[in-house]
Design a protein around this motif. Sequence first.
Motif, PDB file in Angstrom:
ATOM      1  N   UNK A  12       0.820  -1.219   0.000  1.00 50.97           N
ATOM      2  CA  UNK A  12       0.000   0.000   0.000  1.00 50.97           C
ATOM      3  C   UNK A  12       0.852   1.267   0.000  1.00 50.97           C
ATOM      4  N   UNK A  13       0.388   2.278  -0.708  1.00 47.65           N
ATOM      5  CA  UNK A  13       1.042   3.592  -0.720  1.00 47.65           C
ATOM      6  C   UNK A  13       0.207   4.563   0.099  1.00 47.65           C
ATOM      7  N   UNK A  14       0.884   5.572   0.659  1.00 50.35           N
ATOM      8  CA  UNK A  14       0.163   6.576   1.441  1.00 50.35           C
ATOM      9  C   UNK A  14       0.396   7.989   0.930  1.00 50.35           C
ATOM     10  N   UNK A  31      -0.719   2.087  -4.484  1.00 44.44           N
ATOM     11  CA  UNK A  31       0.267   1.013  -4.390  1.00 44.44           C
ATOM     12  C   UNK A  31       1.678   1.514  -4.653  1.00 44.44           C
ATOM     13  N   UNK A  32       2.624   0.868  -4.001  1.00 45.16           N
ATOM     14  CA  UNK A  32       4.037   0.969  -4.348  1.00 45.16           C
ATOM     15  C   UNK A  32       4.391  -0.338  -5.040  1.00 45.16           C
ATOM     16  N   UNK A  33       4.924  -0.233  -6.230  1.00 44.20           N
ATOM     17  CA  UNK A  33       5.002  -1.399  -7.095  1.00 44.20           C
ATOM     18  C   UNK A  33       6.440  -1.861  -7.282  1.00 44.20           C
ATOM     19  N   UNK A  34       6.651  -3.168  -7.209  1.00 49.78           N
ATOM     20  CA  UNK A  34       7.942  -3.747  -7.571  1.00 49.78           C
ATOM     21  C   UNK A  34       8.143  -3.632  -9.083  1.00 49.78           C
ATOM     22  N   UNK A  93       2.032  10.595  -2.531  1.00 53.83           N
ATOM     23  CA  UNK A  93       2.400  10.613  -3.952  1.00 53.83           C
ATOM     24  C   UNK A  93       3.910  10.585  -4.138  1.00 53.83           C
ATOM     25  N   UNK A  94       4.588   9.826  -3.304  1.00 57.08           N
ATOM     26  CA  UNK A  94       6.044   9.719  -3.329  1.00 57.08           C
ATOM     27  C   UNK A  94       6.394   8.341  -2.761  1.00 57.08           C
ATOM     28  N   UNK A  95       7.216   7.545  -3.431  1.00 62.04           N
ATOM     29  CA  UNK A  95       7.564   6.233  -2.886  1.00 62.04           C
ATOM     30  C   UNK A  95       8.379   6.357  -1.603  1.00 62.04           C
ATOM     31  N   UNK A  96       8.255   5.369  -0.745  1.00 60.76           N
ATOM     32  CA  UNK A  96       8.999   5.391   0.516  1.00 60.76           C
ATOM     33  C   UNK A  96      10.505   5.372   0.276  1.00 60.76           C
ATOM     34  N   UNK A  97      10.941   4.901  -0.891  1.00 60.57           N
ATOM     35  CA  UNK A  97      12.374   4.836  -1.184  1.00 60.57           C
ATOM     36  C   UNK A  97      12.962   6.203  -1.515  1.00 60.57           C
ATOM     37  N   UNK A  98      12.115   7.184  -1.727  1.00 61.01           N
ATOM     38  CA  UNK A  98      12.622   8.526  -2.023  1.00 61.01           C
ATOM     39  C   UNK A  98      13.103   9.198  -0.744  1.00 61.01           C
ATOM     40  N   UNK A  99      14.161  10.003  -0.867  1.00 66.75           N
ATOM     41  CA  UNK A  99      14.703  10.663   0.326  1.00 66.75           C
ATOM     42  C   UNK A  99      13.806  11.806   0.816  1.00 66.75           C
ATOM     43  N   UNK A 100      12.744  12.104   0.121  1.00 69.40           N
ATOM     44  CA  UNK A 100      11.834  13.154   0.569  1.00 69.40           C
ATOM     45  C   UNK A 100      10.603  12.625   1.284  1.00 69.40           C
TER      46      UNK A 100
END
Length: 534
Positions: free
Chosen positions: A331-333, A498-501, A335-342
């Motif tokens: 799940x995404x929360x 979603x955060x997608x592989x 408009x930025x993936x968790x892998x981004x430094x922001x």
Amino acid sequence: MKSLKWMTIALLILVLAACGGGASSNAGQNTEGQDTAATGEETEATGGNLRVALAATPKTLDPIAYTAVYESNVMKSIFDTLVQYNDDLSEIQPALATEWEVSDDLKTYTFTLRDDVSFQPGEFQDGRPMTAEDVKYSLERSSKESAMNRLRNVESVEVIGDNQVAVHMTEPYSALLAVLTDMGNAIVPKEEVEGHGDAFGQNPVGTGPFAFSDWAKDDFIKVTASETYWGDKPNLDGVEWSFISDGNMRANALRAGDIDVATEIAGQARALVQTDDKLKFLSTPGLSIEYLAFNMTEGPTSDLKVRQAMQMATNVEDIVKGAYQFGGATPARLPLPEASWGYDEAAAGKIPGYDVDAAKALLAETDYADGFSTELYVIEKRVPHATVFQTQMKENLNIDVEIKTLEWGTFSDTVSKGQAPLYIMGWSWYPDPEFFLYQMLHSNQIGALGNGGGYSNPEVDSLLTRATSETADQGERAELYKQALNIISEDLPHIDMTQVEITVGTTTKVNDYKVSPDGSITIVGNGTNVSLSE
């Protein structure tokens, strides 16, 4: 002057690529996304044509006009940019530029260019050397005409020597190097662009490792190895890019040996590829999200309370389970993936959770207490997401959602023009928040694909602009992005899903294929040189 000089390490890369280029592997699964393990018998690379299946049909291969990763993946084999990201997207490296300097005020970037680069032969030139004038032409063209505003704040590009250009900015801009890695800012020959006119996107010419050869609309695009490429000589004779929208059909084509590489392996196809010992399943956590965007300017969703109610009536976890029954997403929360430094957990915590009773109560306070009818635009692969959302809206809020499934070109046109009441799409880019938040949520992007919902908040605009104009310090920039995310979380322009592989299936005869977190495909370059075993 701040010096960010990089001396080319092409010789080292050549040695490394040569060491790995001829190896075959039978690794089965590689969750690191790198096709490097070799457990089977090794054979020499034999040239040949790599057959890659994409999930959608490109509309154009013109750098200033492209809108989708499907297009940039083909373009990356034909064109080059001045600079490029390394494999894990942590560092920017030389490409057509060997070194660069940035002025203290972040307003002038001076690049030294390679002196051994030629364009592929085309209809209007015979494969002449690339010059500093070509860089000036290409970057100024992109800054004025890019469909997605991929090069902003450029005042002019100055030729200051045979192999040197200076890019002058209208205001300080710390994200320019990252922006220049984008295929939208690739270097093109003026005579081919102006000779073909609007048809350049169907007759692309660049400086990359492969030359455009043939395009059968809705069927395939072929490229052949460029004899004059300045970098590593391609191990392959060519690449055939085909288009298979159905994921199971892509997997079946791979299993049948009709293709060598199938992108976007998801759903049941994921299990099929993972359990087939004649195939390799490659994956990596992606800088990739999927989201539902609201029309912010008209209709029911221009009302914040309606958006809040729809957010609370959406069980995102059920959408993930429904669309990714076989894994591949979380799940995404934001408009930025968790892998981004922001990324900011505090902003994520502001998103309303799933609460149907509260959603109904909130909708009752609007002009749409009894529900309403609306349309949701998607491309085919996101119909599962749309179907679960449709059911939830009907059951929870009596909102009738009609799903409109379009092919990519029509979908992107519809969304860009702000004609979709609701739409679901994906966004994959680099770890710099600029490539997500500015592109999707700055009001300057209204009319481009990124901000198809028409979101506009002057305070957010100011924070996003300050994040690239006030400082190049990543920590200071991250703080500004976090402030913007907190406001965006209250405005709710999206339901982030979603955060997608990033997943790919290949046959075991494909060597040195790497999966990038941004979904980009490199056939030759940056230490990669894909080959085929016999």
